[in-house]
Write a protein that holds these residues in place. Structure first.
Motif, PDB file in Angstrom:
ATOM      1  N   LYS A   1       0.860  -1.179   0.000  1.00  0.00           N
ATOM      2  CA  LYS A   1       0.000   0.000   0.000  1.00  0.00           C
ATOM      3  C   LYS A   1       0.897   1.230   0.000  1.00  0.00           C
ATOM      4  O   LYS A   1       1.849   1.311   0.774  1.00  0.00           O
ATOM      5  N   ARG A   2       0.601   2.126  -0.898  1.00  0.00           N
ATOM      6  CA  ARG A   2       1.458   3.306  -1.006  1.00  0.00           C
ATOM      7  C   ARG A   2       1.273   4.215   0.202  1.00  0.00           C
ATOM      8  O   ARG A   2       0.166   4.386   0.702  1.00  0.00           O
ATOM      9  N   ARG A   3       2.385   4.775   0.660  1.00  0.00           N
ATOM     10  CA  ARG A   3       2.294   5.792   1.714  1.00  0.00           C
ATOM     11  C   ARG A   3       2.057   7.120   1.017  1.00  0.00           C
ATOM     12  O   ARG A   3       2.961   7.657   0.393  1.00  0.00           O
ATOM     13  N   TYR A   4       0.839   7.611   1.120  1.00  0.00           N
ATOM     14  CA  TYR A   4       0.505   8.790   0.319  1.00  0.00           C
ATOM     15  C   TYR A   4       0.845  10.106   1.011  1.00  0.00           C
ATOM     16  O   TYR A   4       0.561  11.168   0.471  1.00  0.00           O
ATOM     17  N   GLY A   5       1.451  10.023   2.189  1.00  0.00           N
ATOM     18  CA  GLY A   5       1.815  11.254   2.901  1.00  0.00           C
ATOM     19  C   GLY A   5       2.642  12.193   2.040  1.00  0.00           C
ATOM     20  O   GLY A   5       2.409  13.405   2.010  1.00  0.00           O
ATOM     21  N   PHE A   6       3.561  11.615   1.303  1.00  0.00           N
ATOM     22  CA  PHE A   6       4.427  12.415   0.433  1.00  0.00           C
ATOM     23  C   PHE A   6       3.591  13.220  -0.557  1.00  0.00           C
ATOM     24  O   PHE A   6       3.832  14.401  -0.775  1.00  0.00           O
ATOM     25  N   TYR A   7       2.594  12.569  -1.130  1.00  0.00           N
ATOM     26  CA  TYR A   7       1.803  13.236  -2.165  1.00  0.00           C
ATOM     27  C   TYR A   7       0.853  14.265  -1.565  1.00  0.00           C
ATOM     28  O   TYR A   7       0.520  15.251  -2.202  1.00  0.00           O
ATOM     29  N   ILE A   8       0.424  13.997  -0.325  1.00  0.00           N
ATOM     30  CA  ILE A   8      -0.410  15.008   0.358  1.00  0.00           C
ATOM     31  C   ILE A   8       0.411  16.277   0.519  1.00  0.00           C
ATOM     32  O   ILE A   8      -0.052  17.385   0.213  1.00  0.00           O
ATOM     33  N   ILE A   9       1.651  16.106   0.953  1.00  0.00           N
ATOM     34  CA  ILE A   9       2.482  17.276   1.230  1.00  0.00           C
ATOM     35  C   ILE A   9       2.976  17.910  -0.061  1.00  0.00           C
ATOM     36  O   ILE A   9       2.995  19.128  -0.191  1.00  0.00           O
ATOM     37  N   GLN A  10       3.343  17.076  -1.038  1.00  0.00           N
ATOM     38  CA  GLN A  10       3.973  17.611  -2.241  1.00  0.00           C
ATOM     39  C   GLN A  10       2.982  17.976  -3.335  1.00  0.00           C
ATOM     40  O   GLN A  10       3.318  18.740  -4.230  1.00  0.00           O
ATOM     41  N   ALA A  11       1.784  17.416  -3.294  1.00  0.00           N
ATOM     42  CA  ALA A  11       0.866  17.689  -4.403  1.00  0.00           C
ATOM     43  C   ALA A  11      -0.437  18.320  -3.944  1.00  0.00           C
ATOM     44  O   ALA A  11      -0.833  19.352  -4.463  1.00  0.00           O
ATOM     45  N   TYR A  12      -1.083  17.718  -2.956  1.00  0.00           N
ATOM     46  CA  TYR A  12      -2.436  18.184  -2.641  1.00  0.00           C
ATOM     47  C   TYR A  12      -2.423  19.534  -1.927  1.00  0.00           C
ATOM     48  O   TYR A  12      -3.147  20.445  -2.338  1.00  0.00           O
ATOM     49  N   VAL A  13      -1.593  19.665  -0.909  1.00  0.00           N
ATOM     50  CA  VAL A  13      -1.584  20.937  -0.169  1.00  0.00           C
ATOM     51  C   VAL A  13      -1.165  22.096  -1.075  1.00  0.00           C
ATOM     52  O   VAL A  13      -1.853  23.120  -1.119  1.00  0.00           O
ATOM     53  N   PRO A  14      -0.079  21.970  -1.860  1.00  0.00           N
ATOM     54  CA  PRO A  14       0.274  23.095  -2.740  1.00  0.00           C
ATOM     55  C   PRO A  14      -0.826  23.437  -3.751  1.00  0.00           C
ATOM     56  O   PRO A  14      -1.033  24.603  -4.035  1.00  0.00           O
ATOM     57  N   THR A  15      -1.530  22.425  -4.256  1.00  0.00           N
ATOM     58  CA  THR A  15      -2.574  22.769  -5.223  1.00  0.00           C
ATOM     59  C   THR A  15      -3.715  23.500  -4.535  1.00  0.00           C
ATOM     60  O   THR A  15      -4.297  24.411  -5.117  1.00  0.00           O
ATOM     61  N   TYR A  16      -4.016  23.113  -3.302  1.00  0.00           N
ATOM     62  CA  TYR A  16      -5.045  23.865  -2.567  1.00  0.00           C
ATOM     63  C   TYR A  16      -4.642  25.329  -2.488  1.00  0.00           C
ATOM     64  O   TYR A  16      -5.437  26.222  -2.758  1.00  0.00           O
TER      65      TYR A  16
END
Ligand SMILES: *[C@@H]1O[C@H](CO)[C@@H](O)[C@H](O)[C@H]1NC(C)=O
Ligand SMILES: *[C@@H]1O[C@H](CO)[C@@H](O)[C@H](O)[C@H]1NC(C)=O
Ligand SMILES: *[C@@H]1O[C@H](CO)[C@@H](O)[C@H](O)[C@H]1NC(C)=O
Ligand SMILES: *[C@@H]1O[C@H](CO)[C@@H](O)[C@H](O)[C@H]1NC(C)=O
Ligand SMILES: *[C@@H]1O[C@H](CO)[C@@H](O)[C@H](O)[C@H]1NC(C)=O
Length: 489
Positions: A238-253
């Motif tokens: 299972k991928r650890r999506y923490g990285f993508y939350i920090i690197q992709a989702y928060v900046p796009t917000y």
């Protein structure tokens, strides 16, 4: 720490307790019993390498012990794993029960392994496999008194993964190892998982994946030359999506919220609003590219694609809104200006007729030009409109009359300036349309400010709805998958 463990393991492999004990026991052995070497020599003398002579097929028990796992590579869609691979089979021809040996088992030299029959079990789907040699090959062969052979290899295997990035970055990936006997079908060799088929040395954690479980299965496949046994072990990550939350989702917000700042600017601040929109668009595009850089170029839509394209569409929509506001305000301004110009033309014609008459009768237009260049006079004319200017004119012309007698004859230049001067309030008016006037056509119902006010509510609302749908859809799917994986086990 890992290294120490490995060393300890190696020690275990090479200095197996049986060897240590055997050393102590060997002295106790009766003088007429044979040494291991002598037994092996005798065995090998009378041994032909062939399928064990048995009524049934040879049962081969397989077990793996996972030592470590390397990275799961999305681009090449494979993973690396270090395993201790054990096979156990019974070969009556190797039984040394008849010999006078004081030992129940013999640890064979690995070099003898090619001389005895083996089921030739292999990882049929591996991309690359090698036996660790540290410094010599990590192979262990134990021969039991009754002829059971226990072979253990320490292997580094690179095997494929079923990469499905539809849920990326909330995806669950499975990687498989498939074991088959390469040379014997199931009539000759039957493969079985041992009771504890897969054991882990410790909790497996890759940099961006957690191993959530594994699953073993057995199948019987039909090949052109018969049925073949196949053992499969599936590792689920299972991928650890923490990285993508920090690197992709928060900046796009943040980028999306910044793009809404342009609604707070007045419709006339076109350069500022364009800059906000375009830079948001660029920021999102670069972010998107950065994330996709490390993924294979799959043609289906990933969860990240949906998110990024959704966000880009939102920023794009702000640009469309800006274009709409800009168009409306420009169109409405031009209509208003055309109306004004028409009115001005009417007024100036009235004025021109009057003044021309006076100048003609007096023979001079010079004084009127001077009065128009008076800044106070000019300002009044602009602010109050044409009526004021018109009212002023007769006064001016009256004054001219007194001057005119002392001045020279009217020059064509002065007349030109008069007409030019009458144009100035028009152009100045274009810049300050503060009086709401009836607008005909050009979507008169819409007011640029009102559109902005509407957008500042509508955009966040739409984005919230998009978020609800997105997260609801993808997170529910991920959790379903994870629960399935965990609870079925
Ligand atoms: C084995 O033989 C040696 C002499 O060859 C003898 O000294 C020893 O006692 C014998 N040991 C046993 C256990 O019979
Ligand atoms: C060789 O094997 C055969 C059958 O397995 C047996 O009958 C024979 O005695 C063996 N010979 C020796 C020298 O062990
Ligand atoms: C080998 O046999 C000895 C006794 O002879 C026993 O203590 C040991 O556990 C055996 N080793 C294996 C790997 O079965
Ligand atoms: C042979 O001996 C080993 C160790 O004692 C045992 O685990 C195995 O079941 C035996 N195999 C057969 C076929 O009897
Ligand atoms: C294990 O594998 C079998 C066969 O592929 C499958 O039917 C089963 O659902 C799997 N179990 C889990 C927990 O994944």
């Amino acid at each position: 720490m890992r290294k120490l463990q490995n060393l300890f393991l190696l020690f275990l492999i090479f200095a197996h307790p049986s060897q240590i004990l055997a050393k102590g026991k060997r002295r106790k052995c009766s003088n007429d019993s044979l040494s291991e070497g002598a037994i092996m020599a005798k065995l090998m003398n009378n041994y032909t390498k062939m399928l064990p002579d048995a009524e049934d097929s040879v049962m081969v028990n397989v077990e793996i012990h996972v030592q470590d796992m390397g990275s799961l590579n999305e681009i090449s869609s494979d993973f690396e794993i270090d395993i201790l691979f054990t096979q156990l089979w019974h070969d009556p021809a190797l039984s040394f029960a008849a010999y006078p040996a004081c030992k129940r088992n013999i640890t064979m030299e690995p070099r003898l392994l090619p001389q005895i029959w083996s089921p030739n079990t292999c990882m049929i789907n591996s991309k690359k496999t090698h036996v660790h040699a540290s410094p010599s090959e990590n192979v262990m062969v134990i021969l039991y008194e009754n002829g059971t052979v226990w072979v253990n290899h320490r292997l580094a295997v690179k095997a494929p993964c079923n990469l499905d990035l539809r849920q990326f970055p909330f995806d669950v990936q499975t990687c498989i190892l498939i074991f088959e006997s390469y040379s014997h079908n199931s009539e000759e060799v039957e493969l079985h998982w041992m009771e504890e088929a897969v054991t882990l040395m410790n909790q497996i954690q890759l940099p961006d994946f957690d191993m959530v479980g594994f699953n073993t299965s057995k199948a019987n496949l039909l090949y052109p030359n018969g049925f073949w046994d196949q053992l499969t072990v599936t590792f689920t990550f299972k991928r650890r999506y923490g990285f993508y939350i920090i690197q992709a989702y928060v900046p796009t917000y943040l980028t999306i919220i910044v793009s809404w700042v342009s609604f707070c600017m007045e419709p006339k601040a076109l350069p500022a609003r364009t800059t906000v929109g375009i830079s948001s668009l660029l920021a999102l595009t670069f972010q998107f590219g950065n994330i996709l850089k490390n993924l294979p170029r799959v043609s289906y839509v990933k969860a990240m694609d949906v998110w990024m394209l959704g966000c880009i569409s939102f920023v794009f929509a702000t640009m469309i809104e800006l274009a709409f506001v800009c168009y409306i305000s420009r169109c409405q301004n031009s209509v208003r200006n055309a109306e004004r110009r028409r009115e001005r033309m009417r007024n100036s014609q009235v004025w021109a007729n009057g003044s021309c008459r006076t100048t003609r009768t007096n023979g001079y237009a010079n004084g009127s030009v001077i009065s128009h260049y008076n800044p106070i006079n000019n300002g009044n004319g602009n602010l109050n409109g044409n009526g004021q200017l018109r009212n002023e004119t007769p006064v001016v012309t009256h004054r001219n009359n007194s001057f005119s007698r002392h001045n020279g004859p009217p020059s064509p230049l002065n007349l030109q300036m008069t007409t030019f001067d009458s144009e100035i309030p028009l152009t100045f008016d274009q810049l300050r349309p503060e009086t709401p006037e009836p607008r005909s056509g050009c979507m008169a119902r819409f007011h640029p400010e009102a559109i902005d006010k509407f957008s500042i509510v509508a955009f966040p609302l739409a984005f919230t709805i998009f978020n609800l749908i997105y997260w609801n859809y993808y997170l529910s799917q991920t959790f379903d998958q994870t629960f399935e994986q965990v609870f079925k086990k």
